[in-house]
Scaffold this active site. Structure first.
Site, PDB file in Angstrom:
ATOM      1  CD  GLN A   1       3.621   5.731   2.652  1.00  0.00           C
ATOM      2  OE1 GLN A   1       2.613   5.205   2.216  1.00  0.00           O
ATOM      3  NE2 GLN A   1       4.685   5.031   3.038  1.00  0.00           N
TER       4      GLN A   1
ATOM      5  CG  HIS B   1       0.759   6.572   5.864  1.00  0.00           C
ATOM      6  ND1 HIS B   1       1.927   7.025   6.428  1.00  0.00           N
ATOM      7  CD2 HIS B   1       0.999   5.290   5.503  1.00  0.00           C
ATOM      8  CE1 HIS B   1       2.830   6.052   6.404  1.00  0.00           C
ATOM      9  NE2 HIS B   1       2.292   4.990   5.853  1.00  0.00           N
TER      10      HIS B   1
ATOM     11  N   GLY C   1       0.827  -1.201   0.000  1.00  0.00           N
ATOM     12  CA  GLY C   1       0.000   0.000   0.000  1.00  0.00           C
ATOM     13  C   GLY C   1       0.858   1.247   0.000  1.00  0.00           C
TER      14      GLY C   1
ATOM     15  CG  HIS D   1       0.240   0.922   7.394  1.00  0.00           C
ATOM     16  ND1 HIS D   1       1.310   0.480   8.139  1.00  0.00           N
ATOM     17  CD2 HIS D   1       0.754   1.813   6.509  1.00  0.00           C
ATOM     18  CE1 HIS D   1       2.407   1.091   7.730  1.00  0.00           C
ATOM     19  NE2 HIS D   1       2.099   1.900   6.736  1.00  0.00           N
ATOM     20  CD  GLU D   2      -0.784   2.228   3.033  1.00  0.00           C
ATOM     21  OE1 GLU D   2      -0.404   3.416   2.985  1.00  0.00           O
ATOM     22  OE2 GLU D   2       0.002   1.273   3.136  1.00  0.00           O
TER      23      GLU D   2
ATOM     24  CB  CYS E   1       5.798   1.726   6.633  1.00  0.00           C
ATOM     25  SG  CYS E   1       5.272   3.330   6.018  1.00  0.00           S
ATOM     26  CG  LEU E   2       6.518   1.172   0.308  1.00  0.00           C
ATOM     27  CD1 LEU E   2       5.921   1.617  -1.022  1.00  0.00           C
ATOM     28  CD2 LEU E   2       7.583   0.108   0.086  1.00  0.00           C
TER      29      LEU E   2
HETATM   30 NI    NI Z   1       3.157   3.177   5.497  1.00  0.00          NI
END
Ligand code: NI
Length: 182
Positions: free
Chosen positions: A48, A141, A43, A137-138, A95-96
């Site tokens: 981000q 953000h 995701g 999670h997304e 997480c990226l």
């Molecule tokens: Ni993340």
């Protein structure tokens, strides 16, 4: 579009709702999908990549496993969790924006989310296990919340130390690649 890593300030403040789903927004969604795939993510949320907007993309893999990988990504604009199970589940999360960092976090086992799709239409989607985790999670953000914000003080500080090491190693790798190009 560039992938931002923690503690970039874009990751820590709430994002603004998308007022109109137009071609510009669709183009950004497509770019985010490509970015997510290029980095092997499940995701990705707009903050981000430095976008102040409430939009996330999630791979169908989270919902359907391998079979979902070849299907179009789920794009959620202005998503809202409208139902969450009482049952919680602890699972490992990455997480990226935290390359190479994985920590265990407690999340709702199931959630139901309402959002707009790429055509600006309202839809609802339900996720369980990995899909529920990805959705939570997304959407976090978009509120300026990152995974370490859910961790204990100890886990958080260990995760941030590991992140620093990983980012330093990645920067070193990049430097030596650039040198060998010259
Ligand atoms: Ni993340």
């Amino acid at each position: 579009m560039e992938l931002l890593t923690y503690p970039n300030p874009c990751l820590s403040h709430p994002a603004r709702p998308v007022e109109q789903v137009d071609d510009h927004v669709r183009a950004l969604a497509t770019e985010m999908e490509e970015m997510m795939v290029a980095h092997d993510g499940v995701g990705l949320a707009a903050p981000q990549v430095g976008l102040d907007m409430r939009m996330v993309v999630i791979d169908r893999y989270a919902f359907e496993g391998e079979e979902g990988q070849s299907k179009p990504k789920v794009v959620l604009i202005n998503p809202e969790i409208i139902e969450a199970s009482d049952e919680m589940q602890v699972g490992e999360e990455g997480c990226l924006s935290f390359p190479g960092v994985f920590i265990k976090i407690k999340r709702h086992k199931r959630v139901r989310v309402r959002a707009l799709n790429k055509d600006g239409e309202v839809f609802e989607i339900e996720g369980e296990d990995l899909a529920a985790r990805a959705l939570q999670h997304e959407i976090d953000h978009l509120d300026g919340v990152v995974m370490v914000d859910h961790a204990s003080h100890l886990v958080r500080s260990l995760a941030l130390k590991r992140l620093q090491r990983n980012l330093a190693a990645l920067a070193e790798e990049k430097k030596s690649k650039e040198k060998s190009k010259k």
